[in-house]
Structure formats: C-alpha cells, structure tokens
Scaffold this motif. Structure first.
Motif, mmCIF file in Angstrom:
data_model
loop_
_atom_site.group_PDB
_atom_site.id
_atom_site.type_symbol
_atom_site.label_atom_id
_atom_site.label_comp_id
_atom_site.label_asym_id
_atom_site.label_seq_id
_atom_site.Cartn_x
_atom_site.Cartn_y
_atom_site.Cartn_z
ATOM 1 N N ASP A 90 0.963 -1.219 0.089
ATOM 2 C CA ASP A 90 0.079 -0.087 0.020
ATOM 3 C C ASP A 90 0.863 1.272 0.078
ATOM 4 O OD1 ASP A 90 -2.481 -1.149 -0.190
ATOM 5 O OD2 ASP A 90 -2.332 -1.477 2.255
ATOM 6 N N ARG A 91 2.138 1.059 0.114
ATOM 7 C CA ARG A 91 2.859 2.260 0.319
ATOM 8 C C ARG A 91 3.389 2.706 -1.118
ATOM 9 N NH1 ARG A 91 8.963 3.308 1.740
ATOM 10 N NH2 ARG A 91 9.338 0.929 1.240
ATOM 11 N N THR A 92 3.307 4.121 -1.673
ATOM 12 C CA THR A 92 3.577 4.748 -2.635
ATOM 13 C C THR A 92 5.100 4.751 -2.517
ATOM 14 O OG1 THR A 92 1.575 5.757 -3.017
ATOM 15 C CG2 THR A 92 3.227 6.442 -4.335
ATOM 16 N N LEU A 93 5.997 4.223 -3.589
ATOM 17 C CA LEU A 93 7.385 4.498 -3.646
ATOM 18 C C LEU A 93 7.672 5.650 -4.407
ATOM 19 C CD1 LEU A 93 8.593 0.690 -4.069
ATOM 20 C CD2 LEU A 93 8.731 2.306 -1.982
ATOM 21 N N LEU A 94 7.099 5.617 -5.499
ATOM 22 C CA LEU A 94 7.212 6.743 -6.604
ATOM 23 C C LEU A 94 6.127 6.974 -7.452
ATOM 24 C CD1 LEU A 94 10.472 7.101 -8.563
ATOM 25 C CD2 LEU A 94 8.346 7.210 -9.729
ATOM 26 N N ARG A 95 5.710 8.322 -7.797
ATOM 27 C CA ARG A 95 4.476 8.460 -8.816
ATOM 28 C C ARG A 95 5.119 9.280 -9.821
ATOM 29 N NH1 ARG A 95 1.027 12.379 -9.507
ATOM 30 N NH2 ARG A 95 -0.922 11.557 -10.915
ATOM 31 N N ALA A 96 5.182 8.639 -11.105
ATOM 32 C CA ALA A 96 5.510 9.617 -12.001
ATOM 33 C C ALA A 96 4.252 9.819 -12.950
ATOM 34 C CB ALA A 96 6.307 8.634 -13.304
ATOM 35 N N PRO A 366 17.289 -8.251 0.646
ATOM 36 C CA PRO A 366 18.196 -7.034 0.994
ATOM 37 C C PRO A 366 18.086 -6.262 -0.303
ATOM 38 C CG PRO A 366 19.370 -9.169 1.872
ATOM 39 C CD PRO A 366 18.128 -9.658 0.939
ATOM 40 N N ALA A 367 18.344 -6.968 -1.654
ATOM 41 C CA ALA A 367 18.467 -5.979 -2.870
ATOM 42 C C ALA A 367 17.045 -5.282 -2.848
ATOM 43 C CB ALA A 367 18.661 -7.037 -3.847
ATOM 44 N N CYS A 368 15.931 -5.924 -2.664
ATOM 45 C CA CYS A 368 14.561 -5.542 -2.764
ATOM 46 C C CYS A 368 14.447 -4.334 -1.750
ATOM 47 C CB CYS A 368 13.529 -6.427 -2.597
ATOM 48 S SG CYS A 368 13.330 -7.835 -3.534
ATOM 49 N N THR A 369 14.771 -4.362 -0.506
ATOM 50 C CA THR A 369 14.813 -3.217 0.180
ATOM 51 C C THR A 369 15.590 -2.070 -0.415
ATOM 52 O OG1 THR A 369 14.756 -5.020 2.124
ATOM 53 C CG2 THR A 369 15.060 -2.721 2.877
ATOM 54 N N ARG A 370 16.883 -2.334 -0.626
ATOM 55 C CA ARG A 370 17.798 -1.348 -1.063
ATOM 56 C C ARG A 370 17.047 -0.655 -2.301
ATOM 57 N NH1 ARG A 370 21.893 -4.728 -0.206
ATOM 58 N NH2 ARG A 370 22.088 -5.456 -2.178
ATOM 59 N N ARG A 371 16.346 -1.393 -3.180
ATOM 60 C CA ARG A 371 15.874 -0.893 -4.575
ATOM 61 C C ARG A 371 14.717 -0.083 -3.870
ATOM 62 N NH1 ARG A 371 12.365 -5.061 -6.952
ATOM 63 N NH2 ARG A 371 11.264 -4.798 -4.957
ATOM 64 N N ASN A 372 13.797 -0.490 -3.165
ATOM 65 C CA ASN A 372 12.633 0.334 -2.759
ATOM 66 C C ASN A 372 13.061 1.843 -2.040
ATOM 67 O OD1 ASN A 372 11.250 -1.574 -4.029
ATOM 68 N ND2 ASN A 372 9.914 -2.420 -2.234
ATOM 69 N N ALA A 373 14.189 1.555 -1.205
ATOM 70 C CA ALA A 373 14.587 2.737 -0.417
ATOM 71 C C ALA A 373 15.147 3.816 -1.323
ATOM 72 C CB ALA A 373 15.676 2.313 0.334
ATOM 73 N N LEU A 375 14.172 4.167 -4.562
ATOM 74 C CA LEU A 375 13.151 4.725 -5.402
ATOM 75 C C LEU A 375 12.317 5.790 -4.661
ATOM 76 C CD1 LEU A 375 11.576 1.409 -7.031
ATOM 77 C CD2 LEU A 375 12.479 3.345 -8.307
ATOM 78 N N ALA A 376 11.974 5.509 -3.294
ATOM 79 C CA ALA A 376 11.437 6.369 -2.548
ATOM 80 C C ALA A 376 12.357 7.654 -2.319
ATOM 81 C CB ALA A 376 11.133 5.730 -0.839
ATOM 82 N N ALA A 377 13.645 7.536 -2.190
ATOM 83 C CA ALA A 377 14.492 8.788 -2.091
ATOM 84 C C ALA A 377 14.463 9.440 -3.628
ATOM 85 C CB ALA A 377 15.973 8.263 -1.999
ATOM 86 N N ALA A 378 14.592 8.946 -4.523
ATOM 87 C CA ALA A 378 14.430 9.322 -5.855
ATOM 88 C C ALA A 378 13.143 10.040 -6.036
ATOM 89 C CB ALA A 378 14.301 8.226 -7.018
ATOM 90 N N ALA A 379 11.966 9.611 -5.511
ATOM 91 C CA ALA A 379 10.870 10.311 -5.769
ATOM 92 C C ALA A 379 10.956 11.759 -4.853
ATOM 93 C CB ALA A 379 9.414 9.471 -5.081
ATOM 94 N N ASP A 380 11.923 11.739 -3.890
ATOM 95 C CA ASP A 380 11.821 12.962 -3.202
ATOM 96 C C ASP A 380 12.632 14.126 -3.809
ATOM 97 O OD1 ASP A 380 9.950 12.495 -1.475
ATOM 98 O OD2 ASP A 380 11.401 11.469 0.139
#
Ligand SMILES: Cc1cc2nc3c(=O)[nH]c(=O)nc-3n(C[C@H](O)[C@H](O)[C@H](O)COP(=O)(O)OP(=O)(O)OC[C@H]3O[C@@H](n4cnc5c(N)ncnc54)[C@H](O)[C@@H]3O)c2cc1C
Length: 494
Positions: A90-96, A366-373, A375-380
C-alpha cells in the motif's frame, strides 16, 4: 449460393509496398495516404485481431496521431490514467504523474491495441485507402532501383509487386528483415511472465486501481493496470513451464503482492497467457530500398507500454521522408536519416526497459529493500519524477545531441501547444515581429503552413513529424521552401 468476399485486386506496382497492417503499418499507410503518396498495404491475416497487447498510448504518440486525424477519435474511445506508480503493497514509492507534462495530452491513454488499430483503419478507409488482407509476403528480389516482392494471395496465386521502396512492418518474426539479410542481434530473456486481463469484483483497492501500478515487494513484482473497458491487466514473473494464469492464480498474486487492504475477487478472466521477452534491435533500419519499422526493427520488454508507441513514431519519422524523396524535394539519402534518427531511440528503449525489468524482478530481500529505499529517495529528489514521466511519455525523444547548433536545437520536439500543427505540413512559425498577418500561400506552397506565434522571438521551421528543422530562417515562405533541402537531416546526427 454464398457470395465470396470481395478481394481488392493487388496492384502490380507501387511507389511504396508496406508489409504488415499492425499499428505500425496502418499508421504509415494513413500518413502516406494523407500525403498523397501512392502505396500498397498487405497483411497475411484476415483482419484486426481481438484483444489488447498494447494497452497504453503515450502522449507523444497521441501528438502524432492528432496530425493524421486519429488522435481525437482514439481519445474518445479510451480512458485516461494520470501516470505510472511504483508501490510496495500500500506504500507509494514513486509516482510519475503526467499532469505536469507540456503536451496537449498530459495523460496515458488506456485503449486496447484492437481499438487503436480500428481507429487507424477507419481513418485509412476515410482517406480512400485499403488493406489487402490474406496477402502474405513470400520474398523479395532486387529490381533496380527498387524491389520486386512475391506475394501469395487468398486465391493461392503468387503475384509480383514492384515498388520503389518496401517497408517491413511485419512484426517480430519479420519476413522482410530476413529477406533483406538484416541481422537482429540481441537475446531472449529466460524469465517467463504471466499475463491476465480480468474483471475484478468492485469494492477492493485492487479493483479501484486507476493508474498503471508496479507493486515491488519481496514477494516479487506485479503490474496492475486498468484497461479501457472495466477490465484490469496483471503481469507477473512466472516459474519456468507455468501455464496461463487462472482466476485463482490472479487472486493469489494480488493477495501476496498487491494492495494489502481487501481480498480481491476475480469475476472473469477475459484473456490469459504467458510470454517471454526478447530484447533485439535490427542492425540497420535500412538496406537500400528496404526499410524496417515497428517490432520488425526492435523488440523489448512490454513493461512501460512503449513498443506500439515506438512503432507508430517510426512511421511518423519515415512517412514525410518517403514523401519528400518520392516527390523530388529531397535526395534518396534523406532516408538514411530514418535509420540515424530512430535506431538510437530503439537502442535506448531496449536498454531502459531492460534495466527497469531487472530492477523490478529482483527477489533477493536485501536487494529489494535497497531498491525500494532508492526509489522512495528518488521520488523526493526534485525533477526525478518529471524526468521519468517525460521519458515514459516519449516526450524526451529528440534527434540531435549537437550543442554547437545552438538553442533551440534542430531535432528537438516542438510542443504542439507552442506551435499548433497542421496535419503533415511543414510549419513556419513566425514571431510577433516578423509580420502581422500570415501571408496567403500560393497552391504550390501549400505543404508549408505559416503560423503567427507571438510568444516566439525567432522563426521556427517545424518538420511534418513535429521536430524542429531549423530556427532563425527567413520569414518568407517561398524562400524557406526553395531552401528546404538545406534544412533536411541529410547528415547522420553527430
Ligand atoms: C503482452 C504485451 C503487452 C504490450 N503492451 C504494450 C503497451 O501497453 N504499449 C505499447 O506501446 N506496446 C505494447 N506492446 C507491444 C506491441 O504490442 C507491439 O509493439 C506492436 O504490436 C507492434 O506493432 P507492429 O505493427 O510493428 O507489429 P505487429 O503488431 O506484430 O503487426 C505485424 C503485422 O504484420 C503481418 N505480417 C507478418 N508477416 C507477414 C507477411 N509475411 N506478409 C504479410 N503480412 C505479414 C501480421 O499479420 C501483423 O498484422 C505489448 C506487447 C505484448 C506482447
């Protein structure tokens, strides 16, 4: 006695023979018809296939479709999504989001490929064109300066069609590409994907999903996208040897990877299949009189909804060049620029979609966690989501990286909100200081439309496919037309 279906006789010669009436071939035929270029369009199939391979039509494609009279009816037939989303449950990581894009179409149009092809066909027929169905290309032989094609018709008779140019729009397994001896380097990915177009019971988050959304979690990737007719499409990696997904498979995928709130229920599986992605780009898009466009020239992961869009834009790039060459305005060498301009677009597309697919299908926790982090940072990070949206919308495509040419650079897209197009005419856009009244053009100058744009501070000459040919050109239309050859992309882009 049952009447046999009427079959249009196949002409024995034409300026252009188009092989394949998928979206690429149909877009090319409509464009050539609009430009008055004599052509023949053949397809081995009996008609437009049902279903929806391509479900997303991007803004840049709609801008081109507007030029050939297909944009408005297609928009009416589809539904609009506001952009792509990346989620972890349910968590939005990034919205283009597409809302901010500078285009008359700031949205993804959700329309089945069948609908897109139907709209193109309707327009072709309105213009007096036709598809010669049940005609299969068997082979081609040189017929200087063009080619002679052998075509098997519905009656089993093999006929020859000679054409100055032949365009292979005949898809992934292109017979034209093979006959022209053009290599198709690349690879097929091991990963199998499951695809299902389903109807979901209302009342859950999944059923309410309005924008194409990639769910990226440790359980694996899942794409959930609304389609035009109340259906939803799901795509997920599948184990080797998997069968097409059932309703129960779809419900399990949604419950393990999709929105966490509410158990989704599938009430109908409209279509289900599995597929393997190939990533390939033809070595050349041109071999003498033979040209390749669409899937015949490039194929890649469908993630991101780009393939059909790229094929339609290949046709947009090629159509006006064929017209210019066949009408004697430009030398044959202009067609080399089709390869020089579109080949890098296809290469970049294959590489971008491959990188995205690799990141999206990670399974190591761990790779999924890094990827999602990440993406969330990129969104900001300011500008990143707009950059992604413009890329997916194909609005970033341009045909030059030569800063020495000065701004605005020839080869960059001219937004139709700045310079409104006029079909497939060249456009001469004049700034406020150039003249107060756009001059009336004599008939021989009609392929050039003059627009008076107060917001400009220099004249712009815009190609029929919407890219800048030159700036700072004389404000006199006759002079511009007389020197048009000087503004054509006759040299490979540096
Ligand atoms: C699951 C899936 C989802 C996709 N989603 C999207 C999306 O959302 N957005 C997007 O842009 N793209 C998407 N695509 C890609 C898109 O479907 C293709 O890029 C598109 O169909 C290419 O169009 P085309 O006209 O080049 O080729 P095709 O659609 O393959 O058409 C080729 C035509 O050539 C004809 N033909 C073939 N051989 C011969 C012959 N020898 N003689 C005569 N005729 C011949 C065929 O009958 C056919 O009609 C998706 C693809 C898949 C598989």
């Amino acid at each position: 006695m049952t009447a046999l279906p009427h079959v249009e006789p196949l002409p024995s010669q034409s300026s252009v023979l188009i092989v394949g009436a998928g979206p690429t071939g149909l877009a090319l035929a409509v464009s050539l018809r609009q430009l008055g270029v004599d052509h023949v369009l053949i397809d081995r199939g009996t008609g437009i296939g049902p279903g929806s391979r391509a479900a997303a039509v991007q803004p840049r494609t709609l801008e081109y479709l507007d030029r050939i009279g297909v944009g408005a009816p297609l928009v009416r037939a589809g539904t609009k999504a506001r952009g792509f989303r990346l989620h972890d449950r349910d968590r939005t990581l990034l919205r283009a989001g597409y809302e901010q894009l500078d285009t008359p179409h700031p949205y993804i149009l959700l329309a089945s490929q069948q609908t897109t092809e139907e709209q193109l066909l309707t327009r072709l027929e309105e213009l007096g064109g036709t598809v010669h169905r049940r005609h299969r290309l068997l082979g081609i032989t040189p017929d200087h300066p063009g080619v002679s094609a052998t075509v098997a018709g519905p009656d089993g008779v093999v006929r020859a069609v000679s054409a100055r140019y032949l365009v292979g729009c005949d898809g992934l397994h292109s017979a034209v590409r093979t006959a022209a001896g053009i290599a198709f380097p690349g690879a097929a990915r091991e990963q199998l994907f499951a695809l299902a177009d389903v109807r979901l019971k209302a009342g859950t988050r999944a059923a309410a999903c309005e924008d194409p959304t990639f769910f990226l979690s440790e359980a694996g990737m899942l794409l959930l996208s609304p389609l035009a007719d109340g259906l939803h499409r799901l795509v997920a990696p599948a184990a080797p040897g998997s069968a097409a997904p059932s309703a129960a498979d779809v419900e399990r995928l949604l419950s393990e990877r999709g929105p966490a709130q509410g158990a989704a229920r599938v009430t109908e599986v409209a279509a289900a299949s599995t597929y393997r992605v190939q990533e390939r780009v033809a070595e050349s898009f041109r071999a003498g009189p033979v040209l390749l466009a669409g899937d015949a020239a490039h194929t890649h992961s469908p993630a991101g909804g780009q393939g059909m869009n790229t094929g339609i834009q290949d046709s947009g790039n090629l159509a006006w060049k064929l017209h210019a060459v066949l009408s004697g305005t430009a030398p044959d060498a202009l067609l080399d620029s089709y390869h020089h301009e579109r080949h890098p677009v296809a290469r970049e597309l294959v590489s971008f979609t491959a990188r995205f697919a690799e990141a999206a299908t990670l399974t190591d926790p761990p790779a999924c966690t890094r990827r999602n982090a990440l993406l969330a940072a990129a969104a900001d990070t300011p500008g990143i989501t707009d950059w992604i949206a413009a890329k997916l919308a194909q609005l970033d495509i341009g045909y030059t990286d030569r800063p020495d040419l000065g701004a605005p650079r020839p080869g960059t897209r001219v937004c139709p909100t700045l310079v409104p197009p006029d079909g497939l005419h060249w456009t001469l856009a004049l700034p406020a200081t150039a003249t107060t009244d756009p001059p009336r053009l004599p008939p021989e100058h009609r392929p050039l439309t003059v627009r008076h744009i107060p917001a400009l501070d220099t004249t712009l000459l815009v190609r029929p496919d919407g890219y800048l040919a030159a700036h700072g050109v004389p404000a006199a239309p006759g002079e511009v037309l007389a020197r048009l050859a000087g503004h054509l992309p006759l040299e490979p882009a540096a």
